[in-house]
Design a protein around this motif. Structure first.
Motif, PDB file in Angstrom:
ATOM      1  N   GLU A  29       0.840  -1.207   0.000  1.00  0.00           N
ATOM      2  CA  GLU A  29       0.000   0.000   0.000  1.00  0.00           C
ATOM      3  C   GLU A  29       0.871   1.251   0.000  1.00  0.00           C
ATOM      4  O   GLU A  29       0.585   2.204  -0.718  1.00  0.00           O
ATOM      5  N   ARG A  30       1.939   1.214   0.775  1.00  0.00           N
ATOM      6  CA  ARG A  30       2.861   2.366   0.812  1.00  0.00           C
ATOM      7  C   ARG A  30       3.481   2.591  -0.566  1.00  0.00           C
ATOM      8  O   ARG A  30       3.555   3.722  -1.048  1.00  0.00           O
ATOM      9  N   GLN A  31       3.915   1.515  -1.228  1.00  0.00           N
ATOM     10  CA  GLN A  31       4.494   1.644  -2.566  1.00  0.00           C
ATOM     11  C   GLN A  31       3.492   2.290  -3.521  1.00  0.00           C
ATOM     12  O   GLN A  31       3.854   3.187  -4.287  1.00  0.00           O
ATOM     13  N   ILE A  32       2.262   1.844  -3.458  1.00  0.00           N
ATOM     14  CA  ILE A  32       1.238   2.352  -4.358  1.00  0.00           C
ATOM     15  C   ILE A  32       0.961   3.825  -4.097  1.00  0.00           C
ATOM     16  O   ILE A  32       0.912   4.633  -5.026  1.00  0.00           O
ATOM     17  N   PHE A  33       0.812   4.209  -2.835  1.00  0.00           N
ATOM     18  CA  PHE A  33       0.516   5.609  -2.540  1.00  0.00           C
ATOM     19  C   PHE A  33       1.711   6.515  -2.804  1.00  0.00           C
ATOM     20  O   PHE A  33       1.531   7.672  -3.187  1.00  0.00           O
ATOM     21  N   GLU A  34       2.924   6.006  -2.655  1.00  0.00           N
ATOM     22  CA  GLU A  34       4.093   6.810  -3.017  1.00  0.00           C
ATOM     23  C   GLU A  34       4.099   7.070  -4.527  1.00  0.00           C
ATOM     24  O   GLU A  34       4.463   8.158  -4.973  1.00  0.00           O
ATOM     25  N   LEU A  35       3.684   6.082  -5.308  1.00  0.00           N
ATOM     26  CA  LEU A  35       3.604   6.272  -6.752  1.00  0.00           C
ATOM     27  C   LEU A  35       2.449   7.199  -7.129  1.00  0.00           C
ATOM     28  O   LEU A  35       2.563   7.994  -8.074  1.00  0.00           O
ATOM     29  N   LEU A  36       1.347   7.121  -6.402  1.00  0.00           N
ATOM     30  CA  LEU A  36       0.244   8.063  -6.640  1.00  0.00           C
ATOM     31  C   LEU A  36       0.709   9.498  -6.402  1.00  0.00           C
ATOM     32  O   LEU A  36       0.320  10.411  -7.130  1.00  0.00           O
ATOM     33  N   LEU A  37       1.540   9.693  -5.382  1.00  0.00           N
ATOM     34  CA  LEU A  37       2.082  11.026  -5.110  1.00  0.00           C
ATOM     35  C   LEU A  37       2.941  11.532  -6.266  1.00  0.00           C
ATOM     36  O   LEU A  37       3.080  12.733  -6.450  1.00  0.00           O
ATOM     37  N   LYS A  38       3.502  10.606  -7.023  1.00  0.00           N
ATOM     38  CA  LYS A  38       4.328  10.981  -8.186  1.00  0.00           C
ATOM     39  C   LYS A  38       3.476  11.101  -9.449  1.00  0.00           C
ATOM     40  O   LYS A  38       4.003  11.095 -10.550  1.00  0.00           O
ATOM     41  N   ASP A  39       2.165  11.184  -9.257  1.00  0.00           N
ATOM     42  CA  ASP A  39       1.215  11.392 -10.355  1.00  0.00           C
ATOM     43  C   ASP A  39       1.148  10.225 -11.329  1.00  0.00           C
ATOM     44  O   ASP A  39       0.884  10.394 -12.514  1.00  0.00           O
ATOM     45  N   LYS A  40       1.389   9.000 -10.830  1.00  0.00           N
ATOM     46  CA  LYS A  40       1.282   7.802 -11.659  1.00  0.00           C
ATOM     47  C   LYS A  40      -0.172   7.363 -11.724  1.00  0.00           C
ATOM     48  O   LYS A  40      -0.919   7.488 -10.757  1.00  0.00           O
ATOM     49  N   THR A  41      -0.580   6.816 -12.851  1.00  0.00           N
ATOM     50  CA  THR A  41      -1.926   6.280 -13.010  1.00  0.00           C
ATOM     51  C   THR A  41      -1.970   4.852 -12.464  1.00  0.00           C
ATOM     52  O   THR A  41      -0.919   4.225 -12.226  1.00  0.00           O
ATOM     53  N   THR A  42      -3.181   4.336 -12.317  1.00  0.00           N
ATOM     54  CA  THR A  42      -3.345   2.950 -11.883  1.00  0.00           C
ATOM     55  C   THR A  42      -2.602   2.018 -12.837  1.00  0.00           C
ATOM     56  O   THR A  42      -1.919   1.083 -12.407  1.00  0.00           O
ATOM     57  N   LYS A  43      -2.721   2.285 -14.123  1.00  0.00           N
ATOM     58  CA  LYS A  43      -2.050   1.463 -15.134  1.00  0.00           C
ATOM     59  C   LYS A  43      -0.526   1.538 -14.981  1.00  0.00           C
ATOM     60  O   LYS A  43       0.164   0.512 -15.054  1.00  0.00           O
TER      61      LYS A  43
END
Length: 74
Positions: free
Chosen positions: A16-30
């Motif tokens: 979950e942390r990895q995913i939210f860190e990537l969301l912070l970098k403006d990454k899409t779900t894909k």
């Protein structure tokens, strides 16, 4: 959340942390799914689980709450 499920003061699992860190970098779900070698559905499930844990209404509110709690940083 069951007692002892997470270390003290740690709400997010490692994934979950990895995913939210990537969301912070403006990454899409894909983008996140590709980078972590998991399905888009799995990414959405992790996001949904985190939203439920925090009792918020969406991923942007989850990000704000995680930043406020010190679980994530900019």
């Amino acid at each position: 959340m069951k007692d002892g499920m997470y270390p003290p003061n740690q709400i997010l699992t490692k994934r979950e942390r990895q995913i939210f860190e990537l969301l912070l970098k403006d990454k899409t779900t894909k983008d996140i799914a590709k980078e972590l070698f998991i399905s888009e559905k799995t990414v959405r499930n992790h996001i949904s689980n985190t939203i439920q844990k925090l009792g918020v209404k969406g991923r942007s509110q989850a990000v704000v709450e995680l930043l406020r709690m010190g679980e994530l940083s900019l």
